[in-house]
Structures are given as structure tokens and as C-alpha cells.
Design an enzyme around this catalytic site. Structure first.
Site, PDB file in Angstrom:
ATOM      1  N   ASP A 135      -0.855 -17.018   4.832  1.00 25.46           N
ATOM      2  CA  ASP A 135      -1.312 -16.404   3.588  1.00 25.46           C
ATOM      3  C   ASP A 135      -0.176 -16.513   2.565  1.00 25.46           C
ATOM      4  O   ASP A 135       0.915 -15.984   2.781  1.00 25.46           O
ATOM      5  CB  ASP A 135      -1.669 -14.938   3.841  1.00 25.46           C
ATOM      6  CG  ASP A 135      -2.296 -14.278   2.615  1.00 25.46           C
ATOM      7  OD1 ASP A 135      -2.539 -14.982   1.624  1.00 25.46           O
ATOM      8  OD2 ASP A 135      -2.539 -13.049   2.661  1.00 25.46           O
TER       9      ASP A 135
ATOM     10  N   ARG B  69       3.850  -5.396  -9.422  1.00 22.99           N
ATOM     11  CA  ARG B  69       3.246  -4.375  -8.554  1.00 22.99           C
ATOM     12  C   ARG B  69       4.161  -3.163  -8.407  1.00 22.99           C
ATOM     13  O   ARG B  69       3.696  -2.021  -8.330  1.00 22.99           O
ATOM     14  CB  ARG B  69       2.931  -4.987  -7.184  1.00 22.99           C
ATOM     15  CG  ARG B  69       1.878  -6.083  -7.245  1.00 22.99           C
ATOM     16  CD  ARG B  69       1.613  -6.706  -5.884  1.00 22.99           C
ATOM     17  NE  ARG B  69       0.878  -7.962  -6.027  1.00 22.99           N
ATOM     18  CZ  ARG B  69       0.419  -8.690  -5.027  1.00 22.99           C
ATOM     19  NH1 ARG B  69       0.625  -8.294  -3.775  1.00 22.99           N
ATOM     20  NH2 ARG B  69      -0.227  -9.830  -5.261  1.00 22.99           N
TER      21      ARG B  69
ATOM     22  N   ASP C  20      -5.520 -19.920  -1.054  1.00 26.14           N
ATOM     23  CA  ASP C  20      -4.207 -19.436  -0.626  1.00 26.14           C
ATOM     24  C   ASP C  20      -4.119 -19.032   0.842  1.00 26.14           C
ATOM     25  O   ASP C  20      -3.097 -18.501   1.279  1.00 26.14           O
ATOM     26  CB  ASP C  20      -3.792 -18.249  -1.499  1.00 26.14           C
ATOM     27  CG  ASP C  20      -4.756 -17.076  -1.390  1.00 26.14           C
ATOM     28  OD1 ASP C  20      -5.926 -17.304  -0.999  1.00 26.14           O
ATOM     29  OD2 ASP C  20      -4.351 -15.946  -1.711  1.00 26.14           O
ATOM     30  N   GLU C  21      -5.170 -19.264   1.622  1.00 23.94           N
ATOM     31  CA  GLU C  21      -5.128 -18.896   3.034  1.00 23.94           C
ATOM     32  C   GLU C  21      -5.578 -20.076   3.896  1.00 23.94           C
ATOM     33  O   GLU C  21      -6.455 -20.845   3.504  1.00 23.94           O
ATOM     34  CB  GLU C  21      -6.033 -17.694   3.323  1.00 23.94           C
ATOM     35  CG  GLU C  21      -5.596 -16.405   2.651  1.00 23.94           C
ATOM     36  CD  GLU C  21      -6.496 -15.236   3.025  1.00 23.94           C
ATOM     37  OE1 GLU C  21      -6.701 -15.000   4.232  1.00 23.94           O
ATOM     38  OE2 GLU C  21      -7.021 -14.575   2.107  1.00 23.94           O
TER      39      GLU C  21
END
Length: 528
Positions: free
Chosen positions: A31, A68, A123-124
Site C-alpha cells: 500500500d 494530517r 496505490d495497492e
């Protein structure tokens, strides 16, 4: 009290089954950390270390870890995000071109470690490295990275050593991605896809975690709520809550007939197995997309001039993707989201057959023919738009989408560059595996390599080879797939949809074994 004891017994039996069965597979889930933001920082290194958000329309769809830490969250409105973090830098993420290109580079790096790579979004990726570990002469004893709830319990099947080796391969993959592409990632290593995906989230960013089989139930129960299990969406969750199921333990102990009544047998069995960490799904080798397209949403428009302008921009973007793909589509679809007076939206699509000219989407060496073909495609799109709008004089449109499809199947083209067959080069001498290759493939692949693979992986390879056996071009039917009694020369000249209808009637006739005197086939019978 009896019910509580029954629940404990069920959990004990399942745990015992999990610890004694053979956990043969080693699955790695990769990931990429804050993917869109990472791509932007690679393209513009001056953004590194600064709070960065990726905007699409009026939303911050994702952000880096610096943002974040200052309170910015995914899918937050731009206004709210700037209130939380006035220093937030916003990059436009509406054009996915750079993200798609980096995703392909990541996929090819992972393929250098195993042919069994399954993409999950941009993205995985899941990577099955079971066959690679089985060939290693030495077994890795120490886990690389974190171990989820490390304990002294050892599974008797030997999976602990295999998973430790898998963690070493995962570390090599992540180092490769960082050194070659500048991309950091997280990894989860486990004996199935579900657990690999879940355990990878326990240590982020830029870290990896291995789950030993003896701790699999601990990981699942740590999720607390069934909706946190991948595969259980909002619709299923609502039905579970209607049954009073709001914890993993309740889902595990609910009698299967109750779940079946609410969800159907297939879904009921599947989600209860997931609640115990059981996932037998294989890593599916990602094939090339069946359609290539793009959509764009916007505030309501009601002018054909505006529609044409937005379609032209979309068409340029999609044509570039089609040209890069390299295949030649024969279907064009337009999707429109209409806003009704009652303020609810309705999506509607129309598609048509086209003749696609290669080189249309190339930004260089465009000649008059290229521009002419674009104009022809735009005319087709506007015709489709008029069919969708119809007689509605008060139409308003809030989304337009274009996609090309109808690509040749892999049966009718040479094996793709990322096909699993590239891992089986030709050898002059070989020994046949237990299960023989299809006749058309013998002599083209190294069967001794197949012999060394585990049975389930060998079967997947054989199925992949079987699917790639050459077949007739559907646009040019041969006598063998022409309906009985129909002149092949006439059949070849018919439109595709008519040929398909004739073939469908022929199949139905064979299945029912009923002779029908009044059907479409009678108009194309050979003259006696």
C-alpha cells in the site's frame, strides 16, 4: 451462560482449525503512502515537508502526513481544510495521468519479484510469493519489520518460517520502490489476502508488519465492528445491524441460517468466513482494462457549446490513454448525468460502434487525418448526446464521461508484455509436467519450470495458457463458428449485432433441441 459457553467453544474450535491447517500461501499487500501526494512531491520536490492536499472540485481527496498532523482529513471540503491548516498547499488532482503512470511503474517493479500481482486501485497491490519461497534453499528465521502481537506460539505447518521469508521479500520490494521510483510504502505479510491487507494498516507510514497464523483471530477481533472487514460494505452492514450484529464476535457466533435469510447463502457464508480471517481467494493476475475512459463532474450546464467544449477536453485526455495502451477499440460510449427539476440526478449512457484510427491521440506528428478523425469522434459523441437528451428542452447536465471499449480479446492477439507466459521461456529439451500443456503451446514454454510449481499455481498457469490459445477474430467468422445451414460468405458480411443474434439463436436451438420454423436464421439459409 450456555450460550456464552457455546460461543467460546465455537471460537476455540475455529482457532484450533486455523492453527493446525496448512497455511501454504505467502501473500504480500503493498500500500503506497498518501499516494497522490507522494506523486506530486516527486514531481515537485519543493513540496516535500510541507502540508500538501490534493483537490478535486471542492474537496481535498487526500493529503500528506504533514497536513494530517495539522488536522486535515480525507474528503474534507477545501474551505474546512484551509480553516484547519491555513498553510495548506493545494495541488490539482483532477487529471489522473501522472498517477496512472506511476501506478504502472510500481506494478512492473512488483512483477520483477513474482508474476502473480493483482492491482487494487492505483496505490495497492497483492503479490503472491509462495512459489518463490518454496524454491529457496535456506529458510529465513527472523521476521523483517514488525510482527503483529508477537508470541511464542508456533504453527506446526511451518508457515512461521515461510512468512518470515515473505517479510524479507516484502522489504526488498519496498526498498526497490524507494530506490528506483522514490516511493515509500507499507506492507502486510500473511497467509491470505484479507489478513495481509488488514495487518499492513497496523504500522504506518513506510513500515511493514507480518501476521503469524497463531495471531490471525486476534487481528480480526481487534477490528471491533464488522464494517471494518474489507468486503462488508454499508448495505450488508445495515442488514447485519438489523439483526443486532454490531461486533465481530456476534458475527462469528450467529447461526448461519439467520445470516442466510437476510443476505443469501453465498454472502452469508462469505462474510462469516471473513469474520474468522478465512479468505481462500487467489491473487488474480491483473489483465489489461476492458475499457479506457474518464469522467468530469461540474456545476449544471445547459448549453451545447459548453457540452462540446467539455467533451473535447475529455476526448483529448482519453485518446492519450488509448494511444498509450496500444490496442484498437471498436466501441465508444458517452455517459451523461442529467439534473432533473426535482433536483435528483440520473445517469444515462449510449454507445455505438466506431472505426478507430491509430495515432489519433498522439500529441506529436499529427496530420490532417488525425484532426479529421477527432472531429468525426466528436460528431459521434454529440449525436449520442442528442439521443440521451431527447426532447427534453429544460435539460441540465452535471457530468460527462467518455470511454472506449471493444478491444481485441487476448485470444486474438499476441501475449501481453506482462503475461505470465514470459516467465516460461522456450527450451529445446524439457520434461512434461504431471498435467500436459495444451497442444498448441507445447514446444513454446519451459515445461520443467511448470513441474516445479505447487499444484494450485501450476493449474493457474495452465488455465492462463489455455485462455491464450489463438482463436478466430470475432469480426471475421470462419465456417466453424457460422450457424449450421447459413452461407459463411453471407454471414461474414452481416453487421456484428446480427451475427451475434444468429449465433445466440443457434445456441438456444441446440440447448432446447426444438426446431423453430420462424426465426431469423431462415433468411440466411444456403440456396439448395
Amino acid at each position: 451462560m450456555e450460550e456464552e459457553n457455546g460461543d467460546q467453544e465455537l471460537l476455540f474450535n475455529t482457532s484450533a482449525d486455523q492453527s493446525t491447517k496448512k497455511h501454504e500461501r505467502v501473500i504480500i499487500h503493498i500500500d503506497i503512502d498518501c499516494y497522490y501526494a507522494q506523486v506530486e512531491m516527486i514531481l515537485n520536490p519543493s513540496l516535500c515537508g510541507k502540508p500538501l492536499g490534493i483537490k478535486q472540485k471542492n474537496l481535498v481527496v487526500t493529503c500528506n502526513y504533514e497536513a494530517r498532523a495539522l488536522g486535515v482529513e480525507k474528503l474534507m471540503t477545501i474551505k474546512s481544510a484551509l480553516e484547519k491548516c491555513p498553510s495548506l498547499i493545494l495541488a490539482n488532482g483532477e487529471d489522473l495521468k501522472n498517477y496512472r503512470e506511476m501506478s504502472e511503474k510500481i506494478y512492473h517493479v512488483l512483477q520483477s519479484y513474482s508474476p502473480f500481482v493483482e492491482k487494487l486501485g492505483l496505490d495497492e497491490n497483492f503479490v503472491d510469493v509462495t512459489h518463490k519461497i518454496m524454491k529457496l534453499p535456506e529458510v529465513q528465521q527472523v521476521v523483517s519489520g514488525h510482527t503483529f502481537q508477537d508470541s511464542d506460539d508456533i504453527c506446526a505447518c511451518g508457515c512461521t518460517e515461510r512468512l518470515a521469508q515473505g517479510s524479507l521479500i516484502a522489504q526488498k520490494m519496498r526498498d526497490h520502490l524507494r530506490n528506483e521510483l522514490g516511493i515509500t510504502s507499507c506492507a502486510g505479510i500473511a497467509f491470505n489476502k484479507l489478513l495481509a491487507k488488514l495487518v499492513g494498516t497496523t504500522h504506518k507510514p513506510n513500515q511493514q508488519t507480518t501476521l503469524l497464523s497463531t495471531s490471525s483471530l486476534s487481528l480480526i477481533t481487534s477490528l471491533k465492528h464488522p464494517r471494518n472487514i474489507p468486503g462488508i460494505g454499508s448495505a450488508i452492514n445495515r442488514k447485519l445491524e438489523a439483526l443486532g450484529i454490531d461486533t465481530i464476535e456476534k458475527l462469528q457466533s450467529t447461526e448461519i441460517f439467520k445470516l442466510t435469510e437476510a443476505l443469501g447463502a453465498k454472502t452469508a457464508n462469505q462474510i462469516q468466513q471473513l469474520s474468522f480471517g478465512i479468505d481462500n481467494s487467489r491473487v488474480k493476475i491483473t489483465d489489461r482494462p476492458k475499457s479506457i475512459g474518464a469522467e468530469d463532474g461540474f456545476i449544471p450546464i445547459r448549453s451545447e457549446v459548453e457540452v462540446r467544449k467539455k467533451l473535447m477536453c475529455l476526448l483529448d485526455r482519453v485518446l492519450e490513454l488509448v494511444e498509450k495502451d496500444g490496442r484498437k477499440p471498436n466501441q465508444l460510449k458517452l455517459t451523461v448525468r442529467k439534473l432533473h427539476p426535482s433536483s435528483h440526478s440520473v445517469r444515462e449512457s449510449r454507445q455505438t460502434t466506431i472505426e478507430y484510427a491509430t495515432g489519433t491521440g498522439s500529441s506529436t506528428n499529427q496530420g490532417p487525418g488525425d484532426e479529421k478523425h477527432k472531429i468525426k469522434l466528436m460528431t459521434t459523441l454529440m449525436n449520442l448526446f442528442e439521443k440521451i437528451i431527447g426532447c427534453d428542452v429544460s435539460w441540465q447536465v452535471t457530468l460527462l464521461g467518455i470511454s472506449f471499449s471493444g478491444y481485441p480479446s487476448k485470444n486474438s492477439e499476441s501475449p501481453a508484455e506482462n503475461s505470465i507466459n514470459k516467465y516460461f521461456p522456450v527450451k529445446t529439451s524439457s520434461s512434461r509436467p504431471d498435467e500436459p500443456l495444451p497442444p498448441a503451446k507445447r514446444g513454446r514454454f519451459d515445461e520443467s519450470v511448470l513441474q516445479e510449481l505447487p499444484p494450485d499455481i501450476r493449474q493457474e498457469v495452465l488455465e492462463d495458457m489455455q485462455n491464450q490459445l489463438p482463436s478466430s477474430d470475432p469480426q471475421k467468422p470462419t465456417d466453424s463458428n457460422c450457424p449450421k445451414g447459413v452461407d459463411p460468405l453471407v454471414f461474414r458480411e452481416l453487421p456484428v449485432e446480427i451475427r451475434e443474434e444468429l449465433l445466440a439463436e443457434e445456441r438456444m436451438k441446440k440447448q432446447s433441441n426444438i426446431k423453430k420454423s420462424n426465426n431469423l436464421l431462415q433468411y440466411f439459409r444456403k440456396a439448395s
